[in-house]
Design an enzyme around this catalytic site. Structure first.
Site, PDB file in Angstrom:
ATOM      1  N   HIS A 295       0.853  -1.185   0.000  1.00  0.00           N
ATOM      2  CA  HIS A 295       0.000   0.000   0.000  1.00  0.00           C
ATOM      3  C   HIS A 295       0.892   1.239   0.000  1.00  0.00           C
ATOM      4  O   HIS A 295       1.633   1.474  -0.939  1.00  0.00           O
ATOM      5  CB  HIS A 295      -0.930  -0.055   1.219  1.00  0.00           C
ATOM      6  CG  HIS A 295      -1.978   1.023   1.269  1.00  0.00           C
ATOM      7  ND1 HIS A 295      -2.318   1.784   0.187  1.00  0.00           N
ATOM      8  CD2 HIS A 295      -2.765   1.462   2.291  1.00  0.00           C
ATOM      9  CE1 HIS A 295      -3.273   2.639   0.535  1.00  0.00           C
ATOM     10  NE2 HIS A 295      -3.556   2.480   1.803  1.00  0.00           N
ATOM     11  N   HIS A 346      -1.671  -0.043 -11.527  1.00  0.00           N
ATOM     12  CA  HIS A 346      -2.528   0.345 -10.402  1.00  0.00           C
ATOM     13  C   HIS A 346      -3.739  -0.575 -10.361  1.00  0.00           C
ATOM     14  O   HIS A 346      -4.172  -1.105 -11.387  1.00  0.00           O
ATOM     15  CB  HIS A 346      -2.976   1.810 -10.553  1.00  0.00           C
ATOM     16  CG  HIS A 346      -3.590   2.380  -9.322  1.00  0.00           C
ATOM     17  ND1 HIS A 346      -4.944   2.308  -9.075  1.00  0.00           N
ATOM     18  CD2 HIS A 346      -3.043   3.011  -8.256  1.00  0.00           C
ATOM     19  CE1 HIS A 346      -5.200   2.885  -7.911  1.00  0.00           C
ATOM     20  NE2 HIS A 346      -4.067   3.321  -7.391  1.00  0.00           N
ATOM     21  N   ASP A 405       3.297   6.909  -7.311  1.00  0.00           N
ATOM     22  CA  ASP A 405       4.531   6.618  -6.583  1.00  0.00           C
ATOM     23  C   ASP A 405       5.778   6.874  -7.428  1.00  0.00           C
ATOM     24  O   ASP A 405       6.837   7.213  -6.885  1.00  0.00           O
ATOM     25  CB  ASP A 405       4.542   5.158  -6.105  1.00  0.00           C
ATOM     26  CG  ASP A 405       3.501   4.899  -5.033  1.00  0.00           C
ATOM     27  OD1 ASP A 405       3.296   5.782  -4.192  1.00  0.00           O
ATOM     28  OD2 ASP A 405       2.892   3.814  -5.052  1.00  0.00           O
TER      29      ASP A 405
END
Length: 468
Positions: A295, A346, A405
């Site tokens: 996560h 994702h 990210d």
């Protein structure tokens, strides 16, 4: 002296023996558990279990409704097939792209406005935002003695674990901690949102001082400064930062503030809140969920992967060398041997992650201002070639867009933000969403969450201990 030394040596040997016995016991039992706790995949299919709360097509199982945030990454055709589309993210019905671009155009900070929007469901007027900022500013400083007693005296190798412990410790400094009325939970939420920059900064400083023997720099937060400004001020030894650095961090906080009710940490907030427990327990649970490498901890995985790339690619301007490295990563021969290129793909977004697109634009400007164009191009190359390399090496043929990210990793590196702080920064941003979802659960959920597990262990007859 001799007797004391012999006693010390004997006790040390006993401790070593005890630790060795404990390790051997745990290793033995772990091997047994790996056999006895295995449940065949076929049973999950047979009993139609939604593993990971996911449907067979990969979509999430609907377990609730929310007005706080919405994530859109695909559509369905009339036959029920999933169709890939460009991603969209909404905060209380407002496109995050519009919020982001407005802050850029007006050259202003926006995270506090987003926090107001998430908590109260509407955009603030200038006077409302000014009042809100003053209220948050009054919450910046930690309770008297908290930093010394709860952070500095018990430093942790993990800032996320220290953050969770600090949140739980706040319970003891609250005169009315268990009251779950909307008014009281809102008061607690504002306090936590105000305190988080100091909690992560002091947790980091305590780690540096205790484990790395570095100088301890504790800067007091300044009430008039924004969340992003206070973070940079308290993280850096000199407390200095530039306006562009603070505003870029602010934009990153905006993009991390909320992501719907189904992500792991936000769902944990709903789940724990449904039990009727206190705010500090619910938010600490969310911090624990976000820490996980599947996560929020994924942003650290990107940073570590890029560090390994720089160590093993002699010329980062040579695309052929970068590609060779990425192939080794996919084959499990480089980095952490997971076979994954972090920062791509994702669970919901199929073609594009809107947060990554927005952050990429700002990251490019930052790269140009700091002379980091070559480093930025490495991230662009990973984004552009990642899907093709996954298909070539692993036979996986599907869109593999950059996720938030990837470029947040570049931004943190360019801002000289320590790796230890990457996920705590994520938590500081997402706290606004967590608090909004906790309030929503208290106001409209009102039902204890209790999913079901099917028992598949065959029934056995008890065997007396002398007959085993």
């Amino acid at each position: 002296m001799s007797d004391n030394y012999e006693a010390f040596t004997t006790e040390k040997e006993r401790l070593i023996d005890r630790l060795s016995e404990e390790k051997a016991f745990c290793m033995s039992k772990a091997r047994e558990l790996n056999r006895t706790d295995i449940i065949p995949d076929s049973l999950y299919i047979e009993k139609d279990v939604k593993r990971g709360l996911r449907n067979a097509n990969g979509t999430g199982v609907i377990v609730g409704l929310t007005k706080v945030g919405e994530v859109i990454g695909y559509e369905f055709d009339p036959q029920g097939n999933k169709i890939a589309i460009d991603g969209k993210l909404y905060y209380r019905g407002y496109d995050v792209e519009d919020i982001f671009n407005n802050c850029v155009q007006e050259n202003r900070f926006g995270f506090e406005e987003v926090t107001y929007l998430l908590l109260f469901g509407e955009l603030p007027t200038k006077s409302e935002l000014a009042e809100f900022n003053t209220m948050l500013g009054s919450k910046r400083e930690l309770p008297r003695g908290f930093a010394r007693d709860m952070i500095l005296t018990a430093p942790s190798h993990s800032i996320m674990n220290k953050l969770a412990r600090s949140v739980l410790a706040m319970y003891s400094y609250d005169d009315n901690p268990d009251d779950t009325s909307v008014e009281n939970v809102l008061r607690q939420s504002l306090s936590l949102i105000g305190h988080f920059p100091a909690l992560i900064a002091y947790g980091y400083q305590a780690k540096r001082s205790s484990f790395y023997n570095e100088s301890l720099h504790l800067h007091n937060p300044i009430p008039e400064l924004t969340t992003a400004e206070n973070i940079l001020r308290m993280l850096r030894p000199t407390g200095e930062y530039t306006d562009i650095e603070a505003k870029l961090l602010d934009l990153s906080l905006i993009l991390h503030a909320e992501h719907g009710g189904g992500n792991n940490s936000t769902f944990a907030t709903h789940l724990v809140s449904s039990s009727g427990t206190d705010t500090y327990s619910a938010i600490a649970a969310a911090v624990g969920a976000l820490k996980g490498p599947k996560h929020g901890g994924a942003n650290i995985a990107v940073i570590n992967m890029m560090h390994d790339l720089y160590q093993n690619v002699k010329d980062i301007t040579n695309e052929s060398q970068i590609e060779d490295y990425l192939v080794k990563v996919l084959r499990g021969e480089a980095n952490d041997h997971s076979g994954l290129i972090y920062g791509l793909g994702h669970a919901i977004y199929t073609i594009s992650d809107p947060r990554a697109i927005l952050l990429k634009g700002m990251a490019k400007k930052l790269a140009e201002s700091k002379g980091l164009e070559d480093a930025f191009h490495v991230y662009e190359f990973i984004e552009s070639q990642g899907a093709a390399l996954y298909k070539e090496v692993k036979g996986i043929d599907k869109p593999m867009p950059a996720n938030v990210d990837l470029y947040s990793g570049f931004v943190y590196r360019a801002l000289n933000i320590p790796v230890d702080i990457a996920t705590p920064l994520f938590a500081t941003a997402r706290l606004s969403g967590w608090c909004a979802h906790r309030l929503e659960e208290i106001i409209t959920g009102r039902r204890l969450m209790r999913p079901a597990y099917n028992g598949v262990q065959p029934y056995l007859n008890y065997v007396p201990i002398q007959n085993r």
